[in-house]
Motif scaffolding. Structure first.
Motif, PDB file in Angstrom:
ATOM      1  N   HIS A   1      -1.388  -5.213  -7.602  1.00 16.12           N
ATOM      2  CA  HIS A   1      -1.891  -4.046  -6.855  1.00 16.12           C
ATOM      3  C   HIS A   1      -1.597  -2.764  -7.632  1.00 16.12           C
ATOM      4  O   HIS A   1      -2.436  -1.863  -7.695  1.00 16.12           O
ATOM      5  CB  HIS A   1      -1.242  -3.989  -5.468  1.00 16.12           C
ATOM      6  CG  HIS A   1      -1.453  -5.235  -4.674  1.00 16.12           C
ATOM      7  ND1 HIS A   1      -2.543  -5.426  -3.854  1.00 16.12           N
ATOM      8  CD2 HIS A   1      -0.744  -6.382  -4.621  1.00 16.12           C
ATOM      9  CE1 HIS A   1      -2.469  -6.632  -3.310  1.00 16.12           C
ATOM     10  NE2 HIS A   1      -1.387  -7.231  -3.764  1.00 16.12           N
TER      11      HIS A   1
ATOM     12  N   GLU B   1       0.833  -1.209   0.000  1.00 10.70           N
ATOM     13  CA  GLU B   1       0.000   0.000   0.000  1.00 10.70           C
ATOM     14  C   GLU B   1       0.875   1.269   0.000  1.00 10.70           C
ATOM     15  O   GLU B   1       0.644   2.190  -0.779  1.00 10.70           O
ATOM     16  CB  GLU B   1      -0.927  -0.042   1.225  1.00 10.70           C
ATOM     17  CG  GLU B   1      -1.573   1.268   1.637  1.00 10.70           C
ATOM     18  CD  GLU B   1      -2.514   1.840   0.599  1.00 10.70           C
ATOM     19  OE1 GLU B   1      -3.009   1.062  -0.253  1.00 10.70           O
ATOM     20  OE2 GLU B   1      -2.730   3.084   0.616  1.00 10.70           O
TER      21      GLU B   1
ATOM     22  N   LYS C   1      -7.487   2.308 -11.834  1.00  9.22           N
ATOM     23  CA  LYS C   1      -8.397   3.250 -11.151  1.00  9.22           C
ATOM     24  C   LYS C   1      -8.028   4.694 -11.503  1.00  9.22           C
ATOM     25  O   LYS C   1      -8.903   5.507 -11.820  1.00  9.22           O
ATOM     26  CB  LYS C   1      -8.250   3.024  -9.633  1.00  9.22           C
ATOM     27  CG  LYS C   1      -9.518   3.220  -8.851  1.00  9.22           C
ATOM     28  CD  LYS C   1      -9.358   2.616  -7.480  1.00  9.22           C
ATOM     29  CE  LYS C   1      -9.728   3.643  -6.430  1.00  9.22           C
ATOM     30  NZ  LYS C   1      -9.386   3.202  -5.075  1.00  9.22           N
TER      31      LYS C   1
ATOM     32  N   ILE D   1       1.273   6.353  -7.124  1.00  7.97           N
ATOM     33  CA  ILE D   1       0.042   6.924  -7.706  1.00  7.97           C
ATOM     34  C   ILE D   1      -0.014   8.436  -7.463  1.00  7.97           C
ATOM     35  O   ILE D   1      -0.368   9.208  -8.361  1.00  7.97           O
ATOM     36  CB  ILE D   1      -1.216   6.211  -7.114  1.00  7.97           C
ATOM     37  CG1 ILE D   1      -1.216   4.720  -7.513  1.00  7.97           C
ATOM     38  CG2 ILE D   1      -2.521   6.897  -7.558  1.00  7.97           C
ATOM     39  CD1 ILE D   1      -1.270   4.433  -8.995  1.00  7.97           C
TER      40      ILE D   1
ATOM     41  N   SER E   1       0.742   3.464  -3.317  1.00  9.02           N
ATOM     42  CA  SER E   1      -0.022   4.715  -3.222  1.00  9.02           C
ATOM     43  C   SER E   1       0.887   5.930  -3.462  1.00  9.02           C
ATOM     44  O   SER E   1       0.454   6.926  -4.054  1.00  9.02           O
ATOM     45  CB  SER E   1      -0.759   4.825  -1.887  1.00  9.02           C
ATOM     46  OG  SER E   1       0.176   4.867  -0.845  1.00  9.02           O
TER      47      SER E   1
ATOM     48  N   ALA F   1      -4.281  -0.209  -9.203  1.00  6.38           N
ATOM     49  CA  ALA F   1      -4.251   1.209  -8.812  1.00  6.38           C
ATOM     50  C   ALA F   1      -4.147   2.124 -10.041  1.00  6.38           C
ATOM     51  O   ALA F   1      -4.815   3.160 -10.098  1.00  6.38           O
ATOM     52  CB  ALA F   1      -3.088   1.461  -7.857  1.00  6.38           C
TER      53      ALA F   1
END
Ligand code: KG4
Ligand code: ZN
Length: 337
Positions: free
Chosen positions: A280, A246, A287, A253, A250, A284
């Motif tokens: 993952h 994560e 999205k 991103i 993240s 991500a």
């Protein structure tokens, strides 16, 4: 036209035959001899062993690639392409010298290929509709950067990691959790069994920079595991995996969004490199692309890791621009054009 290509920059020896016609790349063979089992017992790639293993594998996989494609160099191959940089120098030299010898003895043109451009080019195999300009996140065991592809052969690196590569951080965390090298894919899977409840630092460096950092998260995970071991406390390995993934993803991103904000002329995003296989990260960016209304291109899983087919594709693009190498071609460990 048909290309014979070689990749030997790290721990995979690969030879491919790729046909290019009408803007479409047809992979006729793509043989990959992985050295993972050889290096696993050392917990990472041992350069000298890698070079020797490339020497042992390269002739055999060349015969295999030609046979599977049903071609001969003499009659069917128009040019020979080889990864010349960046990578482990001894490993690169095996492919470069082998390709040079073949090109010289068969009188075929030789094209030097940059490994990172090869990773980007892996996208064109599955997505011939992908056209520059676009932004790429290249994430592998040795590199992590944002690259704008202005033209098929012209790229501009706009940001990158300031320390560890993303794949390197995955492998190091996996290693301390007892997973065999390279543990990136195993960590990817384990993360599904846990929850991202632990707070590790983000891979996004604070401020306006687009740069990232992966060593801080890696160190935070190592400290967490050491402290648990010292206190003999129980912990969830799956939660560690989920929290690490994560934090790593993240942050990427966050920086990708900033990069796209800074470059409104870019409407397409692609992933490249071994870590592009991370589920993952793929979820991500899917999205992100949907939210921003941009096109997303993901390389097929079989073309994310190092392989000869991607080198052939990048080589064809260079060949079409008139680029040629000769018998004086040298390899370079550094990232050279
Ligand atoms: O591009 P690549 O095959 O070799 C280099 O050029 O470095 O990338 C290898 C890296 C390794 O660090 C490996 O653990 C990582 O890609 N990798 C992954 C996954 N599959 C491969 N990392 C995270 N999740 C994955 N599913
Ligand atoms: Zn690579």
């Amino acid at each position: 036209m048909q290309i014979l290509s070689f990749e030997s920059s790290c721990d995979e020896t690969s030879c491919a035959v790729v046909e290019y016609a009408g803007g479409v790349f047809n992979v006729k063979s793509n043989i990959v001899a992985s050295q993972i089992d050889i290096h696993a017992r050392f917990g990472g790639v041992v350069p000298e062993i890698a070079s020797r293993a490339h020497c042992e594998a390269i002739s055999k996989i060349t015969y295999e690639a030609l046979e599977e494609a049903g071609v001969t160099i003499e009659n069917d191959i128009d040019a020979i392409c080889v990864t010349a940089s960046p990578g482990l120098i001894g490993a690169l030299l095996v492919g470069v010298n082998f390709a040079k010898s073949l090109a010289y003895s068969y009188g075929k043109p030789l094209v030097a290929v940059n490994h990172m451009k090869g990773h980007i080019a892996a996208n064109y195999i599955t997505h011939p509709e992908l056209k520059p300009p676009f932004l790429t996140l290249i994430a592998s065991g040795g590199h992590t950067s944002f690259v704008i592809v202005h033209d098929y052969t012209k790229t501009e690196t706009i940001a990158g990691t300031r320390d560890d590569a993303m794949g390197e951080a995955f492998d190091k965390v996996a290693r301390v959790m007892g997973m065999p090298y390279p543990g990136g894919a195993a960590l990817d899977k384990l993360a599904y069994e846990g929850e991202a409840v632990l707070k590790f630092p983000s891979s996004a460096i604070n401020g306006d920079t687009l740069d990232m950092s992966f060593s801080g998260i890696k160190t935070a995970v190592l400290n967490y595991l050491n402290s648990k071991a010292q206190k003999e406390e129980e912990y969830s390995r799956a939660d560690v995996a989920a929290s690490f993934v994560e934090s790593a993803v993240s942050g990427v991103i966050t920086k990708l969004n900033m990069a796209l904000d800074a470059h409104p002329e870019i409407h397409s995003l692609a992933l490249a490199g071994g870590v592009a296989a991370n589920s993952h990260l793929r979820a991500a960016v899917t999205k992100l692309a949907k939210k921003r209304g941009i096109e997303l291109y993901l390389p097929e899983l079989c073309y994310c890791g190092d392989n000869g087919a991607m080198i052939a594709v990048a080589g064809i693009l260079e060949y079409n621009e008139g680029k040629r190498a000769d018998v004086f071609l040298n390899a370079s460990a550094a990232d050279e054009e």
